[in-house]
Write an enzyme that holds these catalytic residues in place. Structure first.
Site, short mmCIF file in Angstrom:
data_model
loop_
_atom_site.label_atom_id
_atom_site.label_comp_id
_atom_site.label_asym_id
_atom_site.label_seq_id
_atom_site.Cartn_x
_atom_site.Cartn_y
_atom_site.Cartn_z
N ALA A 1 -29.01 5.63 -33.89
CA ALA A 1 -28.77 6.35 -32.39
C ALA A 1 -29.91 7.60 -32.65
O ALA A 1 -30.45 8.05 -31.76
CB ALA A 1 -27.42 7.29 -32.21
N ILE B 1 -35.51 3.36 -29.64
CA ILE B 1 -34.46 2.55 -28.77
C ILE B 1 -33.67 3.73 -27.64
O ILE B 1 -33.41 3.61 -27.03
CB ILE B 1 -34.16 1.26 -28.98
CG1 ILE B 1 -35.31 0.09 -29.47
CG2 ILE B 1 -32.97 0.93 -27.86
CD1 ILE B 1 -34.62 -1.05 -29.72
N ARG C 1 -37.58 -12.86 -44.25
CA ARG C 1 -36.55 -13.26 -43.21
C ARG C 1 -35.90 -13.67 -44.29
O ARG C 1 -34.51 -12.85 -43.72
CB ARG C 1 -37.00 -14.01 -42.12
CG ARG C 1 -36.02 -14.12 -40.96
CD ARG C 1 -36.61 -15.34 -39.90
NE ARG C 1 -35.82 -15.29 -39.03
CZ ARG C 1 -36.10 -14.58 -37.59
NH1 ARG C 1 -36.54 -13.38 -37.68
NH2 ARG C 1 -35.00 -14.66 -36.51
N GLN D 1 -19.70 -3.11 -40.14
CA GLN D 1 -19.08 -2.88 -38.86
C GLN D 1 -18.08 -3.59 -37.69
O GLN D 1 -17.88 -3.48 -37.22
CB GLN D 1 -20.78 -2.65 -37.82
CG GLN D 1 -20.90 -1.29 -38.48
CD GLN D 1 -22.76 -0.99 -38.04
OE1 GLN D 1 -23.00 -2.21 -37.52
NE2 GLN D 1 -23.49 0.23 -38.42
N GLY E 1 -30.11 -4.60 -32.71
CA GLY E 1 -30.71 -4.95 -34.34
C GLY E 1 -30.65 -6.47 -34.44
O GLY E 1 -29.97 -7.54 -34.62
N ASP F 1 -36.03 -10.77 -23.03
CA ASP F 1 -36.68 -11.99 -22.79
C ASP F 1 -36.57 -12.21 -21.37
O ASP F 1 -37.55 -12.97 -21.02
CB ASP F 1 -36.13 -12.75 -23.85
CG ASP F 1 -36.02 -12.15 -25.46
OD1 ASP F 1 -36.66 -12.35 -25.95
OD2 ASP F 1 -35.16 -12.31 -26.00
N ARG G 1 -39.39 -10.28 -19.96
CA ARG G 1 -40.24 -10.37 -20.25
C ARG G 1 -40.40 -11.61 -18.87
O ARG G 1 -41.74 -11.71 -18.44
CB ARG G 1 -40.88 -11.05 -21.43
CG ARG G 1 -40.61 -9.75 -22.20
CD ARG G 1 -40.62 -9.92 -23.67
NE ARG G 1 -40.45 -8.67 -24.70
CZ ARG G 1 -40.20 -8.96 -25.73
NH1 ARG G 1 -39.70 -9.77 -26.56
NH2 ARG G 1 -40.40 -6.84 -26.25
N HIS H 1 -32.80 -15.04 -30.36
CA HIS H 1 -33.64 -13.79 -29.84
C HIS H 1 -35.33 -13.87 -31.14
O HIS H 1 -34.97 -13.11 -31.65
CB HIS H 1 -32.95 -12.45 -30.02
CG HIS H 1 -34.13 -11.56 -29.79
ND1 HIS H 1 -35.18 -11.44 -29.16
CD2 HIS H 1 -34.45 -10.16 -30.87
CE1 HIS H 1 -35.57 -10.52 -28.63
NE2 HIS H 1 -35.41 -9.54 -30.13
P1 NAX Z 1 -35.57 2.16 -35.72
O1 NAX Z 1 -36.17 1.89 -37.24
O2 NAX Z 1 -36.83 3.30 -34.40
O3 NAX Z 1 -34.53 2.51 -35.11
C1 NAX Z 1 -33.43 1.84 -35.76
C2 NAX Z 1 -32.50 3.59 -36.42
O4 NAX Z 1 -31.30 2.22 -37.19
C3 NAX Z 1 -32.80 4.15 -37.40
O5 NAX Z 1 -32.82 5.10 -37.04
C4 NAX Z 1 -32.23 3.67 -38.61
O6 NAX Z 1 -31.29 5.31 -39.26
C5 NAX Z 1 -30.96 3.38 -37.75
N1 NAX Z 1 -29.90 2.17 -38.92
C6 NAX Z 1 -29.89 1.89 -40.02
N2 NAX Z 1 -28.65 1.17 -40.12
C7 NAX Z 1 -27.91 1.59 -39.74
C8 NAX Z 1 -26.84 1.54 -39.75
N3 NAX Z 1 -25.88 0.34 -41.21
N4 NAX Z 1 -26.00 2.54 -38.91
C9 NAX Z 1 -26.18 3.04 -38.33
N5 NAX Z 1 -28.05 3.69 -37.92
C10 NAX Z 1 -28.43 3.10 -39.14
O7 NAX Z 1 -36.08 0.61 -34.59
P2 NAX Z 1 -35.74 0.11 -33.18
O8 NAX Z 1 -36.75 0.48 -32.29
O9 NAX Z 1 -34.81 1.55 -32.63
O10 NAX Z 1 -35.51 -0.97 -33.39
C11 NAX Z 1 -33.65 -1.02 -33.60
C12 NAX Z 1 -33.44 -2.86 -33.46
O11 NAX Z 1 -33.80 -3.55 -32.81
C13 NAX Z 1 -34.68 -3.40 -34.65
O12 NAX Z 1 -33.89 -3.94 -35.41
C14 NAX Z 1 -35.45 -4.04 -34.23
O13 NAX Z 1 -35.60 -5.45 -34.97
C15 NAX Z 1 -35.09 -4.21 -32.98
N6 NAX Z 1 -35.45 -5.28 -31.57
C16 NAX Z 1 -34.08 -6.52 -30.89
C17 NAX Z 1 -34.99 -6.12 -29.33
C18 NAX Z 1 -34.36 -7.40 -28.82
O14 NAX Z 1 -34.13 -7.84 -27.67
N7 NAX Z 1 -32.84 -8.25 -29.42
C19 NAX Z 1 -35.76 -5.38 -28.59
C20 NAX Z 1 -36.68 -4.69 -29.58
C21 NAX Z 1 -36.46 -4.56 -30.93
O15 NAX Z 1 -37.19 -5.43 -31.94
#
Ligand code: NAX
Length: 332
Positions: free
Chosen positions: A12, A16, A103, A117, A135, A163, A166, A191
């Site tokens: 949160a 994103i 990866r 979770q 995520g 996707d 886009r 994805h």
């Molecule tokens: P950020 O790094 O800005 O935010 C992620 C947040 O998750 C951090 O604040 C972190 O503290 C928190 N977090 C980590 N582990 C956690 C847990 N166990 N419980 C609760 N919170 C936790 O990343 P952001 O840009 O917001 O992207 C989030 C995820 O979306 C990334 O994995 C990213 O790769 C993925 N994406 C997925 C997309 C999709 O289409 N499925 C597209 C966009 C993005 O690349």
């Protein structure tokens, strides 16, 4: 009295979520329902959410209900209707003293998050809860979470809506039409850059999109690579991954599940494969979905796949099978 919906968002405090959370309570995504929010973060940053809550309050959203922030996922999960699982550890970060580049490491670390979770969602979430994993690696995280939840009545999805958005954007420019004129935009597979945006089944104002495109060289050399590599192109330019578009795609997925799908249309998300379309069973795979008038999300089963499509989809499902093998220890 207005209906209420309880939504849990992880990650949160991330980028994103900053774009996503306000729009959950703006009266559009859940129409006139009151939205109770549970915002979840890791203990190291959970206090930052106090500021986000202040901003939400100061925004005077009329549909905002109770807002709570916590590092305790189990607490947050109680009786929740929706889980938007955005939180994960990105590639390149130092985790437990090790830089996460591979990866396989990413799959293991994030997979581990989704075991806990998933268990909590299965135990404490509503029986008809919907779970959208954003995520990355989203499909395999969803597979792990769904397995851990062990609750067949809940719906686990991984997000492929970005996707599909886009792909629509690229097509609307090519055909010089509005985004809203394109229907049946299906993303098959993972994805990841192997996903297959299905240009053969799209419809444009009732006409076959494939016939309107009529340019295989453009499909192979522009459409597919641009859509498949769009995430990387955004990172290369912004120095950060897609955020506002990812947030919009998550909201679009929620709305697609909350409202009946128009006859003849479908939307994109990855769900557990039951062998439909000859896809391997037991992977979370991008497929065409529809929401029935009584609110059930189902796989659309009447899409015709060409040999070309089957060949491309297999590349992506093979990748999903490899990912599943890499986290087998989390699926027992
Ligand atoms: P950020 O790094 O800005 O935010 C992620 C947040 O998750 C951090 O604040 C972190 O503290 C928190 N977090 C980590 N582990 C956690 C847990 N166990 N419980 C609760 N919170 C936790 O990343 P952001 O840009 O917001 O992207 C989030 C995820 O979306 C990334 O994995 C990213 O790769 C993925 N994406 C997925 C997309 C999709 O289409 N499925 C597209 C966009 C993005 O690349």
């Amino acid at each position: 009295m207005k209906d209420r919906v309880k939504v849990v968002v992880t990650g949160a405090a991330g980028q994103i979520s900053y774009s996503l959370i306000p729009r959950l309570v703006d009266g559009h995504t859940f129409e006139d329902k009151i939205v109770d929010l549970e915002l979840v973060e890791i203990p190291q940053v959970v206090n930052k959410l106090e500021g986000l809550v202040m901003e939400l309050e100061d925004s005077n959203f009329p549909n905002m209900g109770n807002v709570n922030y916590t590092a305790n996922f189990e607490e947050a999960a109680k009786d929740a209707d929706w889980f938007l699982l955005v939180g994960s550890i990105p590639r390149g970060i130092v985790f437990n003293g090790k830089k996460i580049e591979e990866r396989a490491d990413l799959l293991q670390i994030n997979g581990g998050i989704f075991v806990g979770q998933g268990q909590a969602i299965g135990k404490f979430g509503k029986p008809d809860a919907k779970i959208l994993v954003v995520g990355n690696p989203a499909n395999t995280n969803a597979l792990i979470g769904r397995h851990a939840a062990n609750n067949e009545s809940q719906l686990w999805m991984a997000m492929t809506m970005l996707d599909s958005s886009r792909a629509r954007s690229v097509l609307s420019k090519k055909l010089n039409i509005g985004i809203g004129e394109i229907s049946k935009m299906i993303i098959w597979g993972n994805h990841s850059p192997t996903m297959y945006p299905d240009f053969e089944n799209i419809m444009v104002n009732g006409l076959s999109g494939k016939d309107l495109i009529n340019d295989m060289s453009w499909v192979e050399n522009e459409f597919l690579p641009v859509v498949q590599q769009r995430g990387k192109a955004v990172i290369d330019s912004r120095g950060a991954s897609s955020a506002t578009s990812a947030a919009k795609a998550a909201l679009d997925t929620v709305m697609a599940c909350e409202r009946p799908t128009q006859s003849g249309d479908c939307f994109s998300a990855a769900v557990i494969s039951d062998g439909s379309y000859g896809l391997p069973e037991g992977i979370i795979c991008g497929m065409p979905l529809m929401t029935t008038p009584d609110g059930k999300v189902e796989i659309v089963r009447d899409i015709i796949l060409s040999d070309l499509a089957k060949e491309k989809i297999k590349i992506s499902t093979d990748e999903l099978i490899d990912e599943r093998a890499a986290v087998e220890d989390l699926l027992t």
